[in-house]
Scaffold this motif. Sequence first.
Motif, mmCIF file in Angstrom:
data_model
loop_
_atom_site.group_PDB
_atom_site.id
_atom_site.type_symbol
_atom_site.label_atom_id
_atom_site.label_comp_id
_atom_site.label_asym_id
_atom_site.label_seq_id
_atom_site.Cartn_x
_atom_site.Cartn_y
_atom_site.Cartn_z
ATOM 1 N N GLU A 1 0.832 -1.208 0.000
ATOM 2 C CA GLU A 1 0.000 0.000 0.000
ATOM 3 C C GLU A 1 0.871 1.265 0.000
ATOM 4 O OE1 GLU A 1 -2.934 0.018 3.028
ATOM 5 O OE2 GLU A 1 -3.621 -2.029 2.636
ATOM 6 N N VAL A 2 1.964 1.253 0.761
ATOM 7 C CA VAL A 2 2.849 2.424 0.776
ATOM 8 C C VAL A 2 3.488 2.618 -0.592
ATOM 9 C CG1 VAL A 2 4.959 3.387 1.782
ATOM 10 C CG2 VAL A 2 3.303 2.234 3.244
ATOM 11 N N LEU A 3 3.879 1.530 -1.262
ATOM 12 C CA LEU A 3 4.451 1.649 -2.598
ATOM 13 C C LEU A 3 3.433 2.219 -3.585
ATOM 14 C CD1 LEU A 3 6.491 -1.703 -2.846
ATOM 15 C CD2 LEU A 3 7.405 0.605 -2.592
ATOM 16 N N GLN A 4 2.189 1.826 -3.478
ATOM 17 C CA GLN A 4 1.159 2.384 -4.351
ATOM 18 C C GLN A 4 0.955 3.880 -4.087
ATOM 19 O OE1 GLN A 4 -2.244 -0.215 -3.653
ATOM 20 N NE2 GLN A 4 -1.839 -1.315 -5.568
ATOM 21 N N THR A 5 1.018 4.262 -2.846
ATOM 22 C CA THR A 5 0.897 5.684 -2.505
ATOM 23 C C THR A 5 2.029 6.494 -3.138
ATOM 24 O OG1 THR A 5 -0.161 5.129 -0.398
ATOM 25 C CG2 THR A 5 0.770 7.348 -0.623
ATOM 26 N N ILE A 6 3.235 5.944 -3.109
ATOM 27 C CA ILE A 6 4.370 6.633 -3.724
ATOM 28 C C ILE A 6 4.171 6.727 -5.235
ATOM 29 C CG2 ILE A 6 6.870 6.556 -4.097
ATOM 30 C CD1 ILE A 6 7.114 5.076 -1.444
ATOM 31 N N ILE A 7 3.661 5.657 -5.835
ATOM 32 C CA ILE A 7 3.413 5.663 -7.282
ATOM 33 C C ILE A 7 2.424 6.753 -7.659
ATOM 34 C CG2 ILE A 7 2.450 4.333 -9.204
ATOM 35 C CD1 ILE A 7 3.570 1.820 -7.821
ATOM 36 N N ASN A 8 1.434 6.968 -6.843
ATOM 37 C CA ASN A 8 0.378 7.942 -7.155
ATOM 38 C C ASN A 8 0.760 9.376 -6.785
ATOM 39 O OD1 ASN A 8 -1.277 5.837 -8.066
ATOM 40 N ND2 ASN A 8 -2.110 5.498 -5.999
ATOM 41 N N GLU A 9 1.556 9.557 -5.719
ATOM 42 C CA GLU A 9 1.784 10.909 -5.192
ATOM 43 C C GLU A 9 3.229 11.368 -5.277
ATOM 44 O OE1 GLU A 9 0.352 10.918 -1.228
ATOM 45 O OE2 GLU A 9 -1.714 10.371 -1.769
ATOM 46 N N GLY A 10 4.187 10.509 -5.569
ATOM 47 C CA GLY A 10 5.590 10.890 -5.560
ATOM 48 C C GLY A 10 6.006 11.627 -6.814
ATOM 49 N N ASN A 11 7.259 12.082 -6.850
ATOM 50 C CA ASN A 11 7.778 12.726 -8.052
ATOM 51 C C ASN A 11 8.128 11.673 -9.092
ATOM 52 O OD1 ASN A 11 10.371 11.684 -7.408
ATOM 53 N ND2 ASN A 11 10.711 13.414 -6.013
ATOM 54 N N ARG A 12 8.670 12.138 -10.216
ATOM 55 C CA ARG A 12 8.876 11.221 -11.336
ATOM 56 C C ARG A 12 9.846 10.097 -10.978
ATOM 57 N NH1 ARG A 12 11.454 13.848 -16.550
ATOM 58 N NH2 ARG A 12 13.172 14.007 -15.024
ATOM 59 N N GLN B 1 10.681 8.976 -7.935
ATOM 60 C CA GLN B 1 10.101 8.127 -6.900
ATOM 61 C C GLN B 1 9.039 7.195 -7.474
ATOM 62 O OE1 GLN B 1 8.709 11.051 -4.117
ATOM 63 N NE2 GLN B 1 10.684 11.192 -3.032
ATOM 64 N N ARG B 2 8.218 7.727 -8.388
ATOM 65 C CA ARG B 2 7.161 6.877 -8.974
ATOM 66 C C ARG B 2 7.768 5.720 -9.754
ATOM 67 N NH1 ARG B 2 4.761 11.890 -10.405
ATOM 68 N NH2 ARG B 2 5.308 11.536 -12.590
ATOM 69 N N SER B 3 8.838 6.006 -10.479
ATOM 70 C CA SER B 3 9.479 4.955 -11.274
ATOM 71 C C SER B 3 10.072 3.876 -10.371
ATOM 72 C CB SER B 3 10.569 5.580 -12.148
ATOM 73 O OG SER B 3 11.267 4.577 -12.857
ATOM 74 N N GLU B 4 10.802 4.296 -9.323
ATOM 75 C CA GLU B 4 11.405 3.318 -8.411
ATOM 76 C C GLU B 4 10.339 2.525 -7.675
ATOM 77 O OE1 GLU B 4 13.831 5.637 -5.880
ATOM 78 O OE2 GLU B 4 15.469 5.894 -7.330
ATOM 79 N N ALA B 5 9.250 3.193 -7.248
ATOM 80 C CA ALA B 5 8.191 2.501 -6.517
ATOM 81 C C ALA B 5 7.463 1.506 -7.404
ATOM 82 C CB ALA B 5 7.216 3.523 -5.944
ATOM 83 N N ASP B 6 7.319 1.843 -8.698
ATOM 84 C CA ASP B 6 6.625 0.937 -9.614
ATOM 85 C C ASP B 6 7.411 -0.351 -9.803
ATOM 86 O OD1 ASP B 6 4.373 0.623 -11.612
ATOM 87 O OD2 ASP B 6 6.116 0.344 -12.932
ATOM 88 N N VAL B 7 8.730 -0.221 -9.986
ATOM 89 C CA VAL B 7 9.572 -1.415 -10.129
ATOM 90 C C VAL B 7 9.552 -2.241 -8.841
ATOM 91 C CG1 VAL B 7 11.928 -2.226 -10.491
ATOM 92 C CG2 VAL B 7 11.056 -0.314 -11.832
ATOM 93 N N ALA B 8 9.632 -1.582 -7.697
ATOM 94 C CA ALA B 8 9.628 -2.292 -6.415
ATOM 95 C C ALA B 8 8.297 -2.999 -6.183
ATOM 96 C CB ALA B 8 9.908 -1.310 -5.281
ATOM 97 N N TYR B 9 7.191 -2.368 -6.579
ATOM 98 C CA TYR B 9 5.874 -2.985 -6.376
ATOM 99 C C TYR B 9 5.730 -4.237 -7.238
ATOM 100 C CZ TYR B 9 0.821 -3.485 -5.941
ATOM 101 O OH TYR B 9 -0.450 -3.978 -5.699
ATOM 102 N N ASP B 10 6.195 -4.154 -8.507
ATOM 103 C CA ASP B 10 6.130 -5.336 -9.383
ATOM 104 C C ASP B 10 6.981 -6.470 -8.816
ATOM 105 O OD1 ASP B 10 4.474 -3.970 -11.091
ATOM 106 O OD2 ASP B 10 6.067 -3.373 -12.478
ATOM 107 N N THR B 11 8.159 -6.116 -8.268
ATOM 108 C CA THR B 11 9.013 -7.144 -7.661
ATOM 109 C C THR B 11 8.338 -7.780 -6.448
ATOM 110 O OG1 THR B 11 11.005 -5.975 -8.377
ATOM 111 C CG2 THR B 11 11.249 -7.555 -6.586
#
Length: 787
Positions: free
Chosen positions: A518-529, A531-541
């Motif tokens: 859930e925290v990774l999804q929040t970063i994907i939606n609200e973080g900067n470019r 942060q969103r990219s890193e959070a997206d890769v981490a969430y898929d992993t």
Amino acid sequence: MKTRTLDFFYQKIHSECSLSVSNLEENMTPENPMVQESENRSIETNKRSGSPNLGTQPQKVQRTNIQLEDNPYSLERDPGLRKQIYEYSNDEERNKIRLEYIRLKAYQPIYDDYPLSGHENHRRSFQSSWFKQFPWLEYSPSKDATYCFPCFLFCTKPKGCFTHDGFNKWKKVNSGKYCAFLVHMGRGPNSDHKKAEKSLLDLMNLKQRIEVVLQRQNAEEIQNNKLRLQVSIEAARWLTFQNCPFRGHDESENSENRGNFIELIKFAASFDKRLEKVVLQNAPGNAQYISSTIQKEIMHIFASKVRADIRKEIGEAKFCVILDESQDISLREQMEIVLRFVDENGELKERFFDLIHVKNTVALTLQQALYQVLSYHDLNVKNIRGQGYDGASNMRGKFNGLKALLLKDSPYAYYVHWFAHRLQLALVAATREVIPIEQFFTKLAIIINLVDASPKRHDELQHAQQIEINDKIANGDEIETGRGLNQIGSLQRAGDTRWSSHLNSINSLLRLYNPTGEVLQTIINEGNRTQRSEADVAYDTLKSFEFVFLLHLMKKLLGLSDNLCQALQRRTQDIVNAMSLVSTTKELIQNFRDNGWDDLLMEVPSFSSVDSQLHEINSRFDEHMIDLLLLSSALDPKDSFKSFDMDKICLLVNKHYPEDFSTQEKCRLSCELQHFHLDVQRNPKLYKLSTLSQLSKVLVDTGKATAYPLVDRLIRLVLTLTVSMATCERAFSAMSTVKTTLRNRMEDDFLSDILVVYIEKAIAKRFDLDSLIDDFASMKVRRVQFK
């Protein structure tokens, strides 16, 4: 002009001596620092008051230098050269000088011959026999004249030959027509001169009363000195035990915070009026015992006593040295020394002994530093029976490593690579051999660092966890409730030196798996470019099957080896039990490899990681030293001495400890082992033991160590072999908390002393104040007395 005689100069002098005995005594108060100074100097100056028979013309006597209230006064003994009492600036100073001359007594140098004077046909000289006849008489070698000691002490005006000019009319003395000495003593026709005799009697009474005052005041001052030092010692001990800094940024009297040391003393004094008066208000400038120098001296005394106590525990026993190096906050290379031994009570102990600053980590430098410490404390290098450190080349190098250098001087100082460190290396090597496993730990670190990178995300993680717990509780039986359950936690990062931390990291992510997503999804939606990219890769992993599978797989594998990791960190772990744990860990991993893969082998080809772990554990622990360890296992009391083997024990002695047993003892060992084996089967206290260290202790407690001295000696030798690096790692952890960024200027000796006292506080607690004060007093020459 009429010749002046002694009678002429002496008339009315004593009527002018206005300072009475009672007034002088009133000034001899406990607050007068002269009392203590004069007591300390009286013995030395009395030795100088008389001169031996020289047989030559007397020369000027040597001056006696003293110090009063930190201001130097030069007290001249020669009455013809000394400064008159009335010439000093004030009454207080006059009283101090007067008291000191009273302590020194009348100056009466005795010579074989005195200078001749008078008419050349009838020359005369002073006679030393007059000193016995007239105790108040003084003689000046420089002026060849006599003086009156009471007149000098009590005269208030510059009159009289007996106080200023002296008397040397030896003709008048010898003629008997007008005996000046008898007149002076009150036996002549002038009754006014009887005051001299009374002054002398009063002076003798005064001396007795002063001695009583001095004794009383000296005893009180000694108690005050001890009290001030006691407070400082206890303050230093408490601050060290609590790992608190001593000094403050501003320790002046006007400072609001004078540092922990002084503030703690002030706090203690606030509950005791006498303490406040003696320690804070009336402490002399040279005996306050709050300076940084005194603090270092106190800590050095503590550390020296701790080391001496450890040295006494070791006695003549064989011991093991454990070494490690690390940099402190000031980037100074520090080498710590830990000693492992079995004391006279059969208890296995590891003691932190010293911390030495070394210029480099070359093996020869480390050896010299170690030998210097051992030599200073009278520890024989020949008694080393074990050496333990990490696997760095400067340590275990075959030819030039510290291990090789020690073996040259002590052939039976067996080197044992720290077992916990070996296991760490084995597991790390296993993961690096399997690419998916190495990638798994890299991805795990990225996820944890991304989610727990800021306080905001940490709060979001705990909030998501709280919502998940509440939902599960609301759904009924999905989660248990009760005291201590369902506490809010956080993700844990894996450490570099503790393999168990990897297991803790995996368990924390499994416990917080959904909140992490859930925290990774929040970063994907609200973080900067970025942060969103890193959070997206981490969430898929995080959501991938391969990552989840490896998460559970590594939990299982690391769980099998975690017990061994934890056990090898215990300070009291012995070789025999360590080898047993290694064996059971290998067996569990082998069983998992053979029987635990039915549901996993079909999905994941990375099962070879188990083979890698098993192979690495075998290779890391399969060295020449294993022979020593396996033979030692024949002494293992576990399972009612199931592994007991007399042949292996005898082989252990002959092969690995030949110098510790004589030829006759080796022959007697077999018979002693037979008696020992039968005895332990009949003795419940020996039959139900599980560790070698317990056996050593029970042998002493039951008196069996005396009955089986060879077995006891062998057990002690085996126990000295090191297994754990726990003491060294705890010492470096303590160093990082003692020498911090704010205390980075701490000197090496002070750091070493504090660490010894802090780590071995159980020993430091036993020291009584009297022994500490005695050591402080004997450390160097002190200006004050403590007894």
